[in-house]
Design a protein around this motif. Structure first.
Motif, PDB file in Angstrom:
ATOM      1  N   ASN A   1       0.868  -1.171   0.000  1.00  0.00           N
ATOM      2  CA  ASN A   1       0.000   0.000   0.000  1.00  0.00           C
ATOM      3  C   ASN A   1       0.907   1.224   0.000  1.00  0.00           C
ATOM      4  OD1 ASN A   1      -1.865   2.035   0.402  1.00  0.00           O
ATOM      5  ND2 ASN A   1      -2.110   1.629   2.589  1.00  0.00           N
ATOM      6  N   THR A   2       0.999   1.909  -1.119  1.00  0.00           N
ATOM      7  CA  THR A   2       1.865   3.085  -1.228  1.00  0.00           C
ATOM      8  C   THR A   2       1.083   4.385  -1.038  1.00  0.00           C
ATOM      9  OG1 THR A   2       1.584   3.103  -3.634  1.00  0.00           O
ATOM     10  CG2 THR A   2       3.459   1.875  -2.762  1.00  0.00           C
ATOM     11  N   SER A   3      -0.177   4.290  -0.606  1.00  0.00           N
ATOM     12  CA  SER A   3      -1.006   5.476  -0.343  1.00  0.00           C
ATOM     13  C   SER A   3      -0.526   6.189   0.918  1.00  0.00           C
ATOM     14  CB  SER A   3      -2.475   5.071  -0.150  1.00  0.00           C
ATOM     15  OG  SER A   3      -2.931   4.253  -1.206  1.00  0.00           O
ATOM     16  N   ASN A   4      -0.957   7.427   1.065  1.00  0.00           N
ATOM     17  CA  ASN A   4      -0.674   8.142   2.322  1.00  0.00           C
ATOM     18  C   ASN A   4      -1.846   8.048   3.301  1.00  0.00           C
ATOM     19  OD1 ASN A   4      -2.495   9.887   1.141  1.00  0.00           O
ATOM     20  ND2 ASN A   4      -1.109  11.646   1.044  1.00  0.00           N
TER      21      ASN A   4
ATOM     22  N   LEU B   1      -5.992   1.751   3.630  1.00  0.00           N
ATOM     23  CA  LEU B   1      -6.921   1.279   2.607  1.00  0.00           C
ATOM     24  C   LEU B   1      -7.789   0.166   3.172  1.00  0.00           C
ATOM     25  CD1 LEU B   1      -4.699   1.098  -0.622  1.00  0.00           C
ATOM     26  CD2 LEU B   1      -6.303   2.893   0.051  1.00  0.00           C
ATOM     27  N   GLU B   2      -9.045   0.149   2.771  1.00  0.00           N
ATOM     28  CA  GLU B   2      -9.959  -0.920   3.152  1.00  0.00           C
ATOM     29  C   GLU B   2     -10.031  -1.964   2.041  1.00  0.00           C
ATOM     30  OE1 GLU B   2     -13.592   1.124   3.873  1.00  0.00           O
ATOM     31  OE2 GLU B   2     -12.995   1.815   5.868  1.00  0.00           O
TER      32      GLU B   2
ATOM     33  N   LYS C   1      -8.752  -4.075   6.212  1.00  0.00           N
ATOM     34  CA  LYS C   1      -8.151  -2.743   6.282  1.00  0.00           C
ATOM     35  C   LYS C   1      -6.672  -2.841   6.627  1.00  0.00           C
ATOM     36  CE  LYS C   1      -8.850   1.857   8.280  1.00  0.00           C
ATOM     37  NZ  LYS C   1      -9.702   2.680   9.186  1.00  0.00           N
ATOM     38  N   VAL C   2      -5.839  -2.129   5.845  1.00  0.00           N
ATOM     39  CA  VAL C   2      -4.397  -2.138   6.085  1.00  0.00           C
ATOM     40  C   VAL C   2      -3.909  -0.710   6.308  1.00  0.00           C
ATOM     41  CG1 VAL C   2      -4.075  -4.219   4.699  1.00  0.00           C
ATOM     42  CG2 VAL C   2      -3.792  -1.971   3.625  1.00  0.00           C
ATOM     43  N   PRO C   3      -2.849  -0.536   7.098  1.00  0.00           N
ATOM     44  CA  PRO C   3      -2.360   0.815   7.401  1.00  0.00           C
ATOM     45  C   PRO C   3      -1.482   1.374   6.286  1.00  0.00           C
ATOM     46  CG  PRO C   3      -1.035  -0.808   8.546  1.00  0.00           C
ATOM     47  CD  PRO C   3      -2.140  -1.575   7.867  1.00  0.00           C
ATOM     48  N   ILE C   4      -1.128   2.636   6.451  1.00  0.00           N
ATOM     49  CA  ILE C   4      -0.154   3.269   5.563  1.00  0.00           C
ATOM     50  C   ILE C   4       1.151   2.473   5.624  1.00  0.00           C
ATOM     51  CG2 ILE C   4       1.195   5.371   5.157  1.00  0.00           C
ATOM     52  CD1 ILE C   4      -1.060   6.910   6.594  1.00  0.00           C
TER      53      ILE C   4
ATOM     54  N   LYS D   1      -9.381   0.095  -1.175  1.00  0.00           N
ATOM     55  CA  LYS D   1     -10.438   1.082  -1.339  1.00  0.00           C
ATOM     56  C   LYS D   1     -10.322   2.159  -0.269  1.00  0.00           C
ATOM     57  CE  LYS D   1     -14.568  -0.459  -0.498  1.00  0.00           C
ATOM     58  NZ  LYS D   1     -15.874  -1.158  -0.611  1.00  0.00           N
ATOM     59  N   TYR D   2     -10.566   3.407  -0.697  1.00  0.00           N
ATOM     60  CA  TYR D   2     -10.606   4.534   0.240  1.00  0.00           C
ATOM     61  C   TYR D   2     -11.826   5.377  -0.085  1.00  0.00           C
ATOM     62  CZ  TYR D   2      -9.376   8.783   2.758  1.00  0.00           C
ATOM     63  OH  TYR D   2      -9.410   9.869   3.599  1.00  0.00           O
ATOM     64  N   GLN D   3     -12.724   5.518   0.889  1.00  0.00           N
ATOM     65  CA  GLN D   3     -13.951   6.304   0.727  1.00  0.00           C
ATOM     66  C   GLN D   3     -14.663   5.948  -0.579  1.00  0.00           C
ATOM     67  OE1 GLN D   3     -13.142  10.493   1.304  1.00  0.00           O
ATOM     68  NE2 GLN D   3     -12.651  10.219   3.462  1.00  0.00           N
ATOM     69  N   GLY D   4     -14.731   4.657  -0.867  1.00  0.00           N
ATOM     70  CA  GLY D   4     -15.465   4.183  -2.031  1.00  0.00           C
ATOM     71  C   GLY D   4     -14.696   4.195  -3.332  1.00  0.00           C
TER      72      GLY D   4
END
Length: 364
Positions: A213-216, A219-220, A298-301, A334-337
């Motif tokens: 997960n490379t998002s800041n 993610l669900e 759900k996984v963390p940053i 997924k983040y906020q849909g």
């Protein structure tokens, strides 16, 4: 017992100090109101007493002495109102940088940021405000004093700010204006896959994968999925690898005879590296595993594989020489849909040894 309340809201006032006098006007006790506005003087004999307010931050002090009568075996309650001296706090919310999701530029006013106001003296939440389409929100009239202001809900596709404003209203009618900024959400996932460049028919090979997960933001419904090239090979062994955050997850699979996923294993720990013999799963004649699916929730940053998961396959003995066996994998969350996905693939050439025919001898 005294109940000290705000004359406008009816809420209890914290931190108001009272002095109690006996019938001879001698001071005998001093108490301060609790977070519900109550002041208690206990152990008093029946008789006449006087009460005087000493201090009350943020309110017009009532210096008038009040006379109270205490009766034996009874609790005497006095309701004491104070008129607040008020000011107001306004917040304007902006985008700190351009958003790749919403397309909003840096400095755009942001709607939907919710702030919580806490009265520093009492620790009580006294107001919530949410920014409008102009990015502006204003508190109700607040009694003078110190407030801690925190964002509790960020605008859609922006990160929650960790900033706390420490603000003091100092005089009647004061309006304090604050500017606040949110960083945009950046979504990203990654997956890599490596394997053999070539494999002989009837032989085994292994694919190695990495996922992240490379998002800041967290993610669900995070997953990674492998599409097995069952037209040219049979899955034999799966190792789960390990991952950077301690979570429970499950593995699903499906076959060419059943489009629905079945559970291979559940309640697995990301800190353990498990091995599963896929070729030991009972199958019908001609049935083969086509997909393997890791479901993490759900996984963390920064969530990522540490020890790489692997998938081993065996090329069919009757596979065609030179056939390009393609293995595909994908990852998503997924983040906020909004889904974010990525894909990876690996091509392996199947080889078959061709024997040279023995030619008959000719001549002398």
């Amino acid at each position: 017992m005294i109940h000290k309340i705000d004359s406008t809201t009816g809420d209890g006032i914290y931190g108001a100090t009272f002095l109690l006098y006996d019938s001879g006007n001698n001071p005998i006790a001093q108490e301060t109101s609790d977070d519900e506005g109550y002041v208690r003087f206990e152990g008093l004999m029946a008789g006449r007493y006087y009460l005087r307010e000493l201090e009350n931050e943020g309110y017009i002090p009532d210096t008038q002495r009040k006379t109270v009568y205490v009766r034996s075996g009874e609790t005497t309650e006095v309701t004491w109102k104070n008129t607040p001296i008020t000011g107001q706090i306004q917040i304007t919310k902006y985008a700190e940088a351009s958003s790749p999701i919403t397309g909003q530029n840096s400095g755009t006013p942001l709607k939907g940021a919710t702030y919580e106001f806490v009265r520093e003296r009492s620790g009580k939440v006294v107001d919530y405000i949410t920014t409008d389409a102009r990015g502006v929100a204003a508190s109700k009239p607040l009694p003078l004093g110190r407030y801690l202001i925190r964002e509790v809900s960020a605008p859609a596709y922006y990160r929650l700010s960790a900033e706390t404003f420490d603000v003091t209203l100092e005089y009647a009618g004061q309006i304090i204006k604050l500017a606040a900024y949110n960083k945009p959400v950046e979504l990203g996932v990654s997956i890599t896959k490596r394997g053999n460049a070539q494999v002989m028919v009837g032989q085994s090979m292994r694919y190695d994968l990495t996922v992240a997960n490379t998002s800041n933001v967290p993610l669900e419904s995070f997953f990674w999925h492998d599409k097995i090239p069952y037209d040219a090979a049979r899955a034999t062994t799966l190792t789960t690898g390990t991952y950077s955050a301690r979570l429970n997850y499950r593995i699903l699979y499906r076959t060419n005879y059943n489009a629905s996923y079945q559970v291979l294993a559940s309640n697995l720990l990301t800190s353990n590296n498990y091995s599963f013999a896929l070729n030991a799963i009972p199958m019908q004649a001609g049935e083969a595993i086509t997909d393997v699916y890791f479901d993490f929730g759900k996984v963390p940053i920064g969530f990522q594989s540490v020890v790489s998961p692997t998938l081993s396959v065996m090329a069919y003995a009757n596979a065609v020489n030179g056939y390009q066996m393609v293995n595909r994998a994908d990852v998503g969350g997924k983040y906020q849909g909004t889904w974010q996905t990525a894909q990876a693939s690996w091509v392996t050439i199947i080889q078959r040894l061709c024997s040279t025919p023995t030619l008959p001898k000719t001549g002398y």
